[in-house]
Each structure stands twice: as structure tokens, then as C-alpha cells.
Write a protein that holds these residues in place. Structure first.
Motif, PDB file in Angstrom:
ATOM      1  N   GLN B 271       0.827  -1.203   0.000  1.00 39.37           N
ATOM      2  CA  GLN B 271       0.000   0.000   0.000  1.00 39.37           C
ATOM      3  C   GLN B 271       0.867   1.261   0.000  1.00 39.37           C
ATOM      4  N   GLY B 348      -9.102   8.856  -2.695  1.00 37.19           N
ATOM      5  CA  GLY B 348      -8.841   7.638  -3.464  1.00 37.19           C
ATOM      6  C   GLY B 348      -8.228   6.548  -2.628  1.00 37.19           C
ATOM      7  N   SER B 349      -7.268   6.901  -1.779  1.00 36.99           N
ATOM      8  CA  SER B 349      -6.611   5.828  -1.041  1.00 36.99           C
ATOM      9  C   SER B 349      -7.521   5.290   0.063  1.00 36.99           C
ATOM     10  N   SER B 352      -9.839   2.872  -1.924  1.00 42.14           N
ATOM     11  CA  SER B 352      -9.177   1.682  -2.467  1.00 42.14           C
ATOM     12  C   SER B 352      -8.728   0.762  -1.345  1.00 42.14           C
ATOM     13  N   THR B 353      -8.308   1.330  -0.209  1.00 40.46           N
ATOM     14  CA  THR B 353      -7.888   0.477   0.900  1.00 40.46           C
ATOM     15  C   THR B 353      -9.062  -0.312   1.460  1.00 40.46           C
ATOM     16  N   GLY B 430     -12.107  10.757  -7.016  1.00 41.15           N
ATOM     17  CA  GLY B 430     -11.073   9.985  -6.322  1.00 41.15           C
ATOM     18  C   GLY B 430     -11.679   8.791  -5.614  1.00 41.15           C
ATOM     19  N   GLY B 434     -11.032   5.015  -6.754  1.00 41.95           N
ATOM     20  CA  GLY B 434     -10.358   4.191  -5.739  1.00 41.95           C
ATOM     21  C   GLY B 434     -11.145   2.943  -5.394  1.00 41.95           C
ATOM     22  N   SER B 452      -3.913  -0.269  -4.994  1.00 41.20           N
ATOM     23  CA  SER B 452      -4.139   0.621  -3.860  1.00 41.20           C
ATOM     24  C   SER B 452      -2.923   1.504  -3.684  1.00 41.20           C
ATOM     25  N   ILE B 456      -3.101   4.621  -7.231  1.00 40.22           N
ATOM     26  CA  ILE B 456      -4.348   5.386  -7.187  1.00 40.22           C
ATOM     27  C   ILE B 456      -4.012   6.871  -7.023  1.00 40.22           C
ATOM     28  N   SER B 460      -5.133   9.751  -9.480  1.00 37.80           N
ATOM     29  CA  SER B 460      -6.018  10.830  -9.051  1.00 37.80           C
ATOM     30  C   SER B 460      -5.324  12.186  -9.209  1.00 37.80           C
TER      31      SER B 460
END
Lengths: 476, 476
Positions: B271, B348-349, B352-353, B430, B434, B452, B456, B460
């Protein structure tokens, strides 16, 4: 979510009202497999129907493996046998269930279970979430130290059906009374494994066989302590004690795996700027998820006020070309800002993640800061060198034509060096800050995970902008 | 790194050459505690001296708990008893050690162990890293199905001292020969727990007691499969089989915790854009760590060529004020670029996480994309709303004076709306990108964790710049 192989078969048996088939199905397969087969497509009533032909102990085992949200639905449509079923559940799983129930269902349910179970649920329910107490179960096997190995094995035969594990047997002293006259928990004298009991001579006394240096946890410790103890000693269960080493319960190995997974999820989320969330992704309440994300987004948004002020301070330098002999401005330099911010953020989050994780796994301590600093300094230099070479090549060959036409006549090599030195300086600073901040935070006793991820990224944004514009000032 | 309480005591006993004291120390405490006390401040020779008075089985247990790097140092200064000690080690820990040794030490060592152990090390050593085979141990307890419960317990008494666990006993068939005449692994017929053996009538046959629906793993599966199986079925050990269900070994619960921790570390590092690293933070080779970080930094650096080109495309709009009636340029708008990039990266993060982790824990599947999309769309709107309100307030009251003086006379409210709509649009995009990209990646069979974190963030960045400049175009 594994693939429920047996679902069609169960559906068929329910339609045909094949009671014998359903009993056979529940009793011959592992309860986890049965629980999986009874997936979301069945109504709670159908699930009750499917399991109700098995004996009550099997029903309880299957029930324990159903997803938590499902268990709550099932209880809301409770059948008469539910009181008995709760009596046979693992004591820790039972408390987790009761905690999740709405107030009215909770009370209705407690009237169905017998006195001893009700007391047990109340006792276990009082421990704070995230403590060792909240993970433990009270259905442990125990014996007095005066029995022989053969007597002990006989006793265990009686206890086995209702115990979470009989592989560790706890040796307790006589019950004592507290000053107020109630019984205090019996004190833990030692532990003996079933393996040692089997290996021992028949007439050996338990108190001679037992290990008296017992690793135990206090009920009010953080659940992370459980994971550490299991990882260190390779245990199947750990006893949980009160202040006077009175045994309150045990935590078993299967619950530890869940804690380790939950802690890892929390770490990953914190690294991405997401607060703690209860339940799975789709189950968690919208409001709670929103809050756990919004708080961080808002906080980081506010932190960016610093970058805006820093940018405002430097922006004047680029604006217009008044001061330059050829009248060309430096505004073209803004195209490299995202690159600079990205390099700092990436180098910083790499370093902070490595150091934070090493701290969490106790591979390093705050007092190792000098070793970490030396290593990260060398590492940051080596990483900056790689990016530096790349950056010269990249700026030399691949700067967009839109930008090139705006570069002052004598400025091409200045541009190459500005970008390269900025990238290198930012990479170096990002990695060092990312590595050292978690150690600093740890040394003042806070949680270093607070400094990984987005906070480091914001900090390195500020440093990145300052470095970039300072280097521009040197060359232009 | 726990605190080695007993270190000073050991140092004293070594100085006084108190052999009896050292033996007592090694044999009365848990081997993990002994190993901890013998920390880095002792030389390998001192560690050998400290443990050598205990019996060989205790020496082996303590040795297993020493950190891997320490074990290698110890072997390089090997004592005569080392062959015997290796004979008593857990078979899985022994292979891990041998794998770590330099070639010459490895060969010297193998000459010291007996034939059967040498064969066992060679067999276990052949399985690929990260496979189930590489985690397993061959010292499991097994019995033929024809014994009675009482006979089985007697047999286990014989086997117990050399077995990793006797709580699960595997029931195997007759050995068969492969076409080439060698013996094939005995086929796994079932499993019986020691608990069931103890509870069973003395004359009950094992084959009637055993569970024949055994959950087993193939030797060549990924080690992640182990964690999943343990989490699902609450097991103490899992059998590992070949293509014809021949038993090759078992994986025990204590090794699973290590795997779960290692997988969590890998996820966290991925990550943050760090490749896989062997060993702890301070132990890992500099070159390997450099490579695992440099590859990602270089890759992300190259990805930023896109942002540079996008910036170059839009930058002309801001440059100079030629087109504006009041002659003031729009270059002041660049001060909000870091804010825009940061909002996109953070939103985004987060998304995605959450999605990547939910996929890893099998809480959602790729085919749940529509549910995830609906939820994330609502969530992104709710988050964007919060940031929008904040952004109006922030731009209205807190825009730096350096910037305000450059805003065109009629442009103040345009500025407020540009920043607000950009922040909202970027947050929305985002979060959606994500959330959906990991699902897309998963649906084509790749590892969603690849999408991730930094990737991302870079994506973004590009979207953020496009959105910001497009909205500027609408208002100015």
C-alpha cells in the motif's frame, strides 16, 4: 466468502421436508461448512428449519459459524429451543451475540436461558471492548492439584463436552471468600497440558506435573497483548486473571487469528486515513464509515492551508517575466509541482510504513533511532541517486514542447538541474522525515501509526514546495 | 522485542561457571523466555555455553526461539552437539534454518545429522517459498484405523515426545508402492482428535471414531490458503496432501499466526509502494530494500510524466494576463494545486484500501461491484458535501492576501466556486476510482492490492489536474 457447495442440496431437502436428510447433513459435515451452505438466500425461518433436526449441541456449533448479522436475524425469529442453544454455545461467542442485539430482543432472550448462563453472560459482558476480558471464554477445564494423572483424565472425560478446550488444564486452589462474603475467583497455581497428562505415570500428582510459571494476561489489558503472547509462546490458550491471579477465563488460539486480522485491517485503514470501522465493509453503518473517513479528509484539508500559504508566498516569483532580461516568465515551472509533491509523498510513506510496522512488530525500539537514522540516510541517498539519474534523462529528453518554448534562452540546463536537485532533495527529506517521525512519536509514548500515510504526505507536500522553490531561486 | 528480565542473572552464572544454575535456568523457564534472556549482547559462544548444560531436547527448544539471524551465527560457531540438536528440532523450523545458511556451512552441517533427518530436510527443502509445503512439518502423529481407542492412546504415549502435536491424530492407510518401486506417502483416511479418543469407549475402533471429511491443503497451494482455512474452521493443525491424498505433513496453528502477520506486513508495504522484503527491518539486506523501494519510486516517477504533460497543456491558460480586460493573470490559481492533488489522493486511497481489504478478507467479491458502486457513490457524495461546505468557508475567509490582490475585480466569487467545485469533484472522482479499480483488477484475475496506494494517488493526480483546470475554464 467461500463457495457454498451444498446449498442446492439443502434447498431440495427443505422442499421435500426431509428431516432425516437435514439431520444427517448437519451432523456429518463440519459446522463451518453447514453454516456456509445456509447462505443469505435462505430466510432465518428456513435456517432454523434446516438445523432444528440435529441435536442441540450441533445446532449451537452451526449457529456459532453463521455471520454475526445473520445470528441477530435468527434470534429475532427465535424458536423455543433458543434458550437451550445458547446454553451450549461457546461462552465468548454467546456474549458477542448478546452485545449485538437490540435492547428489547436482548431482554426477551435472557429470560429464556437458565440462571447460571445468565450470570455468565452478564459477567463477560462487563469487560470493555478491545480488552482481553472481552475476548475470553469461561468454559475452560480445571482441576485441583491433588488429583493423580489417571484421576485427572477421568475428570476431563466428564468436563470435555462443555469445554472450549481440554488440551490445557488449569490447576486452581481452594475457593476463598472476599471480605464481603462472596466467592473470589480461584487462584491459578499452574497449567498442565493433556499431552503431559497422557505421558505421565498414572499415579503422578497434578501439582508435581504442572508448569507453575504460567504466562497469563490481565483482563484489562489491550487485546493486542494476546496476539503478542501467542506469537511468542506458540500457545493453544492463555489464562486471563484478576489482580490476585484469580482465574477469570481463557482466550483460545482461534480468537487470536481474528484479532490479528482485525488489527492488520485497522493498521491498513489508518495508513490510508480511515478511522476504525465496526463490522465488514458492507455491514458497517453508513454514518460510521462516513464519519471515519470525513474526519480525516477534513483534517487533511485543513492541513493543506499550510501548503496554500507556502505556495502563495512563492508564487509571486513565477508570476510575469518583469525581472527577466528576455521578458519570459517562469510560470512554466509549475508543471513540475505535481511531480515534486508525488516524489516526497511516495518516499515519505515508504519510509514511515517500514518504520511504523517494524515498531509494531517490536523489531525496533524508539531507542534504536540512531541505527534507523544511519540506515535511512544511506537508503535515502541511494534512492535519491537513482531518481537523480532518471530526472536528468527525463528533463533533458522528455520536457514537453509547450514548456520548452517558454524556457529562457540561457535556461535549459538550469531547468534540468532545478528539477533534478529538487527531486533528489525532496526524496531525501521525505524518506528521512518519514522514518524519523514515527520514532519521535513513539518516544513520547503516542501511537506511531498516527504519523504514517496521509499526515506524512501532507508534511512532505510543504517541504517539497519549499525545496522546489528554493532551488528555483538558486538557478533563476 | 520484549524485555529480557533474566539477562543479568545469566551473565552472572556464566561468569561464575555455575553449570547447575544454568541448567536449572534453561529447564525451568519457558524456552521462549530463555531465548529472550540470551539477547544480542551475548556472543554465540556464550549462548552455547549457557544452554549446553540442559538436556538436548531443551537446547533444541530454546534454539528454535532464537531470532533467525542468531541461529545462523550459532551454527557457524557450531558445537559437537549440533547434529543431535538438529535431530530434536521441529522439522519445519529446522528446514527454515538450513535454507538460511551459506552453502559451505549448510553442507558441513548436513554431515552432522543422521540419515533420516538429512532426508527429511531435503524433502521439506524442495517446496517453493510461500507454498503450503514450505510451512509444513513432518513430525505429525499418525495411526492405522484398526486400533482401539485405548491402544491408540498407548501408541500416542510412544510418539508424543517427538511430535509437534498429538492433539490431532491422522489415520492413514497401508503404504503403497509407486510404479517405480519406491513407497508412496500413505493416504489420509481421516482425523481423530485426542479429545475424541479420551471421550471414546476403550474398545471403540479408530476408524469408527475418526472424522473422514478432512479439510486438507495441497502442498503447492499459496500459504494464504492456510490462514483462510484456519480462520474458517478454528483448527489446531491442517494436513497437507499430494495429488492422491497422500499425507505429506501438517501445518500447525503457531505457524499460521506468523503467516497472517507476514501477509499483513506485505499488504501494508504494498500500500505504501514497497515491494516484498525478507527478514526484519534491520536484518533485511540493504540492496534488497533499496531495490524494493527504488522500483516503485522510479515507476511512479515515470507515471508522473503524464501529470507533467497535462499541466503543460493547461499552464498556458494561466500564464500572463493578456486575455483579461484588467490585465491581471490567473497564475494565482496555482496555489490551490497541492490542495486539489491532496484531496484526490486521500479520498482515493481511503476507498481503495477499504475495498482491497474487503476483497482480501472475502467480505465482498468482484461480482458485488454494483453494491459497492452504489454505496461508494452515496459515500463520495456525502464526503464531497462535507468538504464543499468547508471549502466555501475556507476560501471565503482564509485565502492569503498575496493571492487576493491578484484576483480580478469581478473574480472573488468565481475563485470561491472554482475551489469548492474542484474539491468536491475531485473528492467524488477519487473515491469512485479508488473503489472501482480494485474490483476491476480483481475481476480480470489480478491482485487488487496492486491498485491501492501510490498508483491510485498518481491516477487521481492526473484526474485532479484535469478537473481543476476544466472548472477554472468554466469560471474565468
Amino acid at each position: 466468502m467461500p463457495h457454498p457447495l451444498f446449498t442446492p442440496e439443502v434447498r431440495m431437502m427443505l422442499q421435500e421436508r426431509s428431516d432425516a436428510g437435514l439431520r444427517e447433513f448437519c451432523e456429518s459435515l463440519h459446522p463451518a461448512t453447514v453454516a456456509e451452505a445456509l447462505d443469505d438466500d435462505f430466510t432465518p425461518e428456513q435456517v432454523w428449519e434446516a438445523i432444528s433436526h440435529a441435536d442441540i449441541r450441533t445446532q449451537a456449533s452451526v449457529f456459532e459459524y453463521l455471520p454475526p448479522a445473520r445470528q441477530v436475524e435468527m434470534i429475532e425469529k427465535a424458536r423455543p429451543q433458543v434458550g437451550q442453544l445458547l446454553g451450549k454455545m461457546s461462552h465468548d461467542d454467546r456474549v458477542d451475540l448478546v452485545r449485538r442485539l437490540p435492547e428489547d430482543v436482548h431482554e426477551k432472550l435472557l429470560r429464556l436461558v437458565d440462571e447460571a448462563d445468565r450470570r455468565d453472560i452478564a459477567t463477560l459482558g462487563q469487560y470493555g471492548a478491545d480488552t482481553v476480558g472481552a475476548m475470553m471464554t469461561t468454559d475452560y477445564a480445571w482441576l485441583p492439584g491433588t488429583l493423580t494423572a489417571a484421576e485427572a483424565i477421568d475428570q476431563l472425560r466428564q468436563q470435555a463436552p462443555d469445554r472450549e478446550t481440554i488440551y490445557y488444564v488449569y490447576v486452581l486452589d481452594e475457593a476463598a471468600r472476599k471480605p464481603d462474603g462472596t466467592l473470589a475467583p480461584r487462584r491459578l497455581l499452574g497449567v498442565v497440558s493433556l499431552r503431559d497428562l497422557i505421558l505421565a505415570p498414572r499415579h503422578a500428582l497434578i501439582r508435581d506435573l504442572m508448569e507453575s510459571e504460567v504466562e497469563a494476561l490481565r483482563y484489562d489489558e489491550d487485546r493486542e497483548a494476546v496476539a503478542k503472547l501467542f506469537a511468542r509462546y506458540d500457545l493453544i490458550a492463555v489464562p486471563v486473571v484478576d489482580d490476585r491471579f484469580g482465574l477469570l477465563g481463557i482466550v483460545t488460539h482461534d480468537d487470536v487469528l481474528d484479532v490479528v486480522q482485525a488489527e492488520a485491517t485497522e493498521d491498513l485503514q489508518r495508513q490510508a486515513g480511515v478511522g476504525r470501522i465496526e463490522g465488514t465493509y458492507l455491514e458497517a453503518s453508513f454514518r460510521q464509515v462516513w464519519l471515519s473517513r470525513a474526519v480525516w479528509l477534513v483534517f487533511l484539508f485543513l492541513m493543506q492551508m499550510v501548503t496554500i500559504n507556502v505556495m502563495a508566498h512563492y508564487e509571486g516569483k513565477l508570476d510575469g517575466g518583469a525581472g527577466r532580461p528576455d521578458g519570459r516568465g517562469l510560470a512554466f515551472l509549475i508543471v513540475f509541482i505535481p511531480l515534486c509533491l508525488s516524489v516526497g509523498g511516495n518516499a515519505g510513506s515508504q519510509a514511515s510504513t517500514l518504520v511504523t510496522r517494524a515498531l509494531a512488530l517490536e523489531q525496533i525500539r524508539a531507542r534504536d533511532w540512531l541505527r534507523v537514522f544511519r540506515r535511512e540516510l544511506l537508503m535515502a541517498l541511494a534512492l535519491a541517486a537513482a531518481l537523480g539519474v532518471l530526472s536528468v534523462a527525463r528533463t533533458y529528453w522528455f520536457t514537453p514542447t509547450d514548456v520548452l518554448v517558454k524556457v529562457p534562452d540561457d535556461g535549459f540546463w538550469s531547468l534540468v538541474w532545478v528539477v533534478t536537485f529538487s527531486v533528489m532533495g525532496i526524496c531525501l527529506t521525505g524518506a528521512l522525515v518519514g522514518a524519523m517521525l514515527p520514532l519521535g512519536i513513539k518516544s513520547i509514548g503516542w501511537d506511531p501509526a498516527l504519523m504514517s500515510g496521509p499526515l506524512i504526505a501532507t508534511l512532505s507536500d510543504v517541504l517539497g514546495i519549499i525545496i522546489y522553490f528554493s532551488i528555483i531561486g538558486l538557478f533563476f
